[in-house]
Structure formats: C-alpha cells, structure tokens
Write a protein that holds these residues in place. Sequence first.
Motif, PDB file in Angstrom:
ATOM      1  N   CYS A   1       0.865  -1.175   0.000  1.00 10.15           N
ATOM      2  CA  CYS A   1       0.000   0.000   0.000  1.00 10.15           C
ATOM      3  C   CYS A   1       0.904   1.228   0.000  1.00 10.15           C
ATOM      4  O   CYS A   1       1.793   1.365   0.843  1.00 10.15           O
TER       5      CYS A   1
ATOM      6  N   CYS B   1      -7.165  -0.946  -3.865  1.00 10.25           N
ATOM      7  CA  CYS B   1      -5.995  -1.837  -3.780  1.00 10.25           C
ATOM      8  C   CYS B   1      -6.332  -3.238  -4.287  1.00 10.25           C
ATOM      9  O   CYS B   1      -5.507  -3.874  -4.949  1.00 10.25           O
TER      10      CYS B   1
ATOM     11  N   HIS C   1      -8.606  -1.533   6.482  1.00 11.14           N
ATOM     12  CA  HIS C   1      -8.220  -1.571   5.067  1.00 11.14           C
ATOM     13  C   HIS C   1      -7.871  -2.977   4.569  1.00 11.14           C
ATOM     14  O   HIS C   1      -8.435  -3.457   3.583  1.00 11.14           O
TER      15      HIS C   1
ATOM     16  N   GLU D   1      -9.796  -5.535   2.131  1.00 10.78           N
ATOM     17  CA  GLU D   1      -9.196  -6.003   0.870  1.00 10.78           C
ATOM     18  C   GLU D   1      -9.355  -7.516   0.739  1.00 10.78           C
ATOM     19  O   GLU D   1      -9.673  -8.038  -0.338  1.00 10.78           O
TER      20      GLU D   1
HETATM   21 ZN    ZN Z   1      -4.036  -0.358   0.139  1.00 10.44          ZN
END
Ligand code: ZN
Length: 480
Positions: A30, A221, A246, A250
């Motif tokens: 990231c 992402c 996050h 994902e």
């Molecule tokens: Zn990310």
Amino acid sequence: MRSIFLFNTLTRSIDQVIPNEPGVVKVYNCGPTIYNFAHIGNLRTFLFQDLLRRTLLACGYDVVFCMNLTDVEDKIIRDSQADLPQSADNETRLGAMRALTDKYEKHFLEDMTALGIQMPTHMPRATDYIPQMIRLVEGLESKGLAYERDGSVYFRVSELPDYGSLAHLDREGMKQGSSVDSDEYDRDSLNDFVLWKGYKPGEPWWESKWGNGRPGWHIECSAMSLDLFGEYLDIHTGGIDLVFPHHENEIAQSEGLLGHKWVNHWVHGEFLLVEGEKMSKSLGNFYTLRDLREKGIDPIVFRYAIQSNHYRKAYNFTFDGLSAAEASLKRIRGFRRRMEDQSAPGGGGEFKESIDPYIRVEKARQEFWDALCDDLNTPEALAALFTLITDINAQDDRILLLPDERSAILDFLDETDSIFAAWPHESRSLDQEVKELITARKIAKANKEWAEADKIREKIKDLGIVLEDRKDGSVSWHKI
Ligand code: ZN
Ligand code: AMP
C-alpha cells in the motif's frame, strides 16, 4: 537462494516465504495518498518495504514489486475541490484532483530518490483502474456479497464467515453494525463497508451501473493488485494501522470474488512516534523529509536511523537518535575508506591476537544474512558488521592487511550496502547525488521553473559532471 522467514499478521507466527511461482516473489505494497508531502512516519513504512524488497533480491529471488498511488479518496477530494465553485463541471473537478496529485507524486518520487528507495516495478494510480474497480464490485454483487443502496454499494460482511481473520476480530462478541460510508472506522461492530460511493455535489465522479459515483478506498488496492498480479499474491504490506479495516476489507473483496485464499503473507511495519508521541500537526511534532533537510539532516542518516531499528518495533524519532545514527554511519564509512586506501594507517582499537580476516568476514557474513532472513532483523545484522569492524580495526593496528584481504572485506561492505544503501563506494555516492539532482531538474523543467533548472545544471557542473538532454526526454551524464 536463501530461505526467508517473516512475521505473518494472518497466522501471528514467523513463517517461511514460499512463493507460488518458485523463485519469483510478488509483493503488493500500500503506497501513499498523494495529497500532501509524505511525513516521516509514512516514509518509515516505505523504508521497511524497501528493506523487504532489497532482502528478497539479495537472497536470490526475482521480485515483482508494486506500490500503488492513492490518487482518489476523501482527503484528496476535500483539498483539491476546496477552491472550485459549486457550478464546476466534472472535467474541471477531475482536472483539479489530477493537478494536486501530480504535484505530490513528484515530491514523493523526490523523497524516494533522496532516501535511496528503489523504484517499484509497478506504480499504478488508482484513477487508471476505475473500470477494473467497477467490474470487481459488479462481480461481488452478482455473488450476493454486495448490495446497492441510494447509489452506493456496500459489502455484505455477514456473508463472509472468515471476515475478521486478519485483524483477529471476535465476531461472536461483536454487535451487528450498519452500512458505513466512511473508509476508516473502528472495530467495535461488524459493519458493511462501502465499495462504491454514490455521487455527492462538489465531488468528481465516474459513470457506473449504479449511477455516477467514485470508488471507496479499499476497493482500489484489491482491483489494482488483482489486475497486476492475478489470483495469487505472495506478500502484501503496509503500516500497522492498515490491518483494520483496510486490509481486512481487501481480503473480503478479493477472496469474496476469487473464492479462495488470496495472499500468503501479510507483513506490517510498526509506527514511528516523535519524542514518544503520535505525530500530529496540532502537537507541532509533524515532520516531512523537507523539514529534516532544512535542519541540515542528510536523508541517508534518517534512512539509516530507521533501518537500524527492527521494523516491528515502534520507532521513537528524536534528534538525539539521529545524531547517534550519524555517528554509527561515520564509523562504517570511515572503516570503508581505510579499507579502500591501501596506505591508510590502522584503526585505534585495542590489540588482540592475530586473526584471519577471511574467517572473520565469513562469520560476519553468515550472521548478517541469518539475521536479515529471520524476519528482517536489522539490529542483529548491523551488530555482526560492527563486530567485524571492531575486530579488524584492532588487528589492523599492528598487522597490515593484504590487498586481497581488504578486497574480501570490501566485498562484504558492498553486500551489506545493497541492503542499507548508506556506505557506497565514493564514485557510487556521486552517482546517487547526480541522480537526485537530475530528478530535481526534471521536476523544475516540468513546472517551467527555468531559472531553478539552470541553477541545478550549474550545481551538477560543479560536481564535474556534464549533462546531455536526449531527444526522447531522457538525460545522460558523464564526468568532465
Ligand atoms: Zn491499500
Ligand atoms: P497514507 O499516505 O496515509 O495512505 O499512508 C501511507 C503509509 O504510511 C501507510 O502504509 C500507513 O500505514 C503508513 N503510516 C502512516 N502513519 C505512520 C506512522 N506514524 N508510522 C509509520 N507508518 C505510518
């Protein structure tokens, strides 16, 4: 090829890296949100990612290394749209967002160069992947994992029994939450998170089957990673604050679509604190690399300070700590100079009995790589180097080293510098400086700051270097 072991947030244990495709490690990192200068905390995370990449490479793996640029999210929209009239059309809004992110992408690249962070294989911008994001959300919807409400689309967390396994959430003990629109939220309840955000006045938008809107942060992402790497990823990294929500989200998105495990290894770097406190603008303890440079601090000293700490330990940034890092670096560089200069006198250490430099180097080499391969243990790796320096310094006082012995030591210094990038051979350190100036000149030219570009050209000339601008826009250089 050496075996590498890394702490895996998913299993909470130190697991061997076993790439899906033998010999090739695929890593997704990231990257930065490019709406302002990166702060030194962000830079710590990017330095940890660089350490990981360099270690994998040095251990004989091919590495495909991706770092994304987040160029659309709440804060970017807030800052880029602030001065636009309500009546501004979408093209103007997208243009304003692009202008802001272009500017800070350039500054970010400058920081990377100054810190010796290697350029990634892929550096995708989120806005170049909007169709992939939309397709991913559509795929989740068709699997019953996502639902639309008022033009926004949410992930149905209750449909995924494994949700929470990265952050080790206690699902039983958590209350059912609601559908949340913000990208960041706490882990106090199980929330359906947003995948696609319906249009709001004053925001840029893209068309979709749910109406105009824009992607949520987490989907960015997943979409970039799936597009660039396919169904399996060996390592995914980020700062520790990204574990939840996050990275958890994902996983939900990617595994929800794929129907199988996606990432083998989740690796997270700890935070940087400033004088023991969380960095914040209001506390006045917020620093960028520019701030450090203005205080006369060499970025490579900052790099070394960060890399000499274990990536999984909080790093307490202090100016005293930087001075200590500088002193350690001076010791290594001084040692290197003496090894390069055949006629230099020996070190000042206490005399010990005669030692075999080859055996010492081999021992240091073994310890150095053992430490790095064991969860990137840089403090132990450096300890092996310093023990060698102490031993050789003491020995060198009385018994001159043979040229071959010096060269064996220099080889090891080169090896260690392939990781730390802080004690290069003199001519290579010139390389680094020239490269930085060339990047700065390119940026000045792109911004039409001609006087600044000329000033930089003069500076380069003072280093005894002539630049040649090629037709294709690239620049070559040679010594006068
Ligand atoms: Zn990310
Ligand atoms: P951002 O630009 O906010 O998207 O953050 C980029 C990276 O910096 C992410 O991986 C964050 O986890 C990381 N990060 C943010 N603050 C800190 C900090 N104080 N120390 C270390 N890493 C950080």
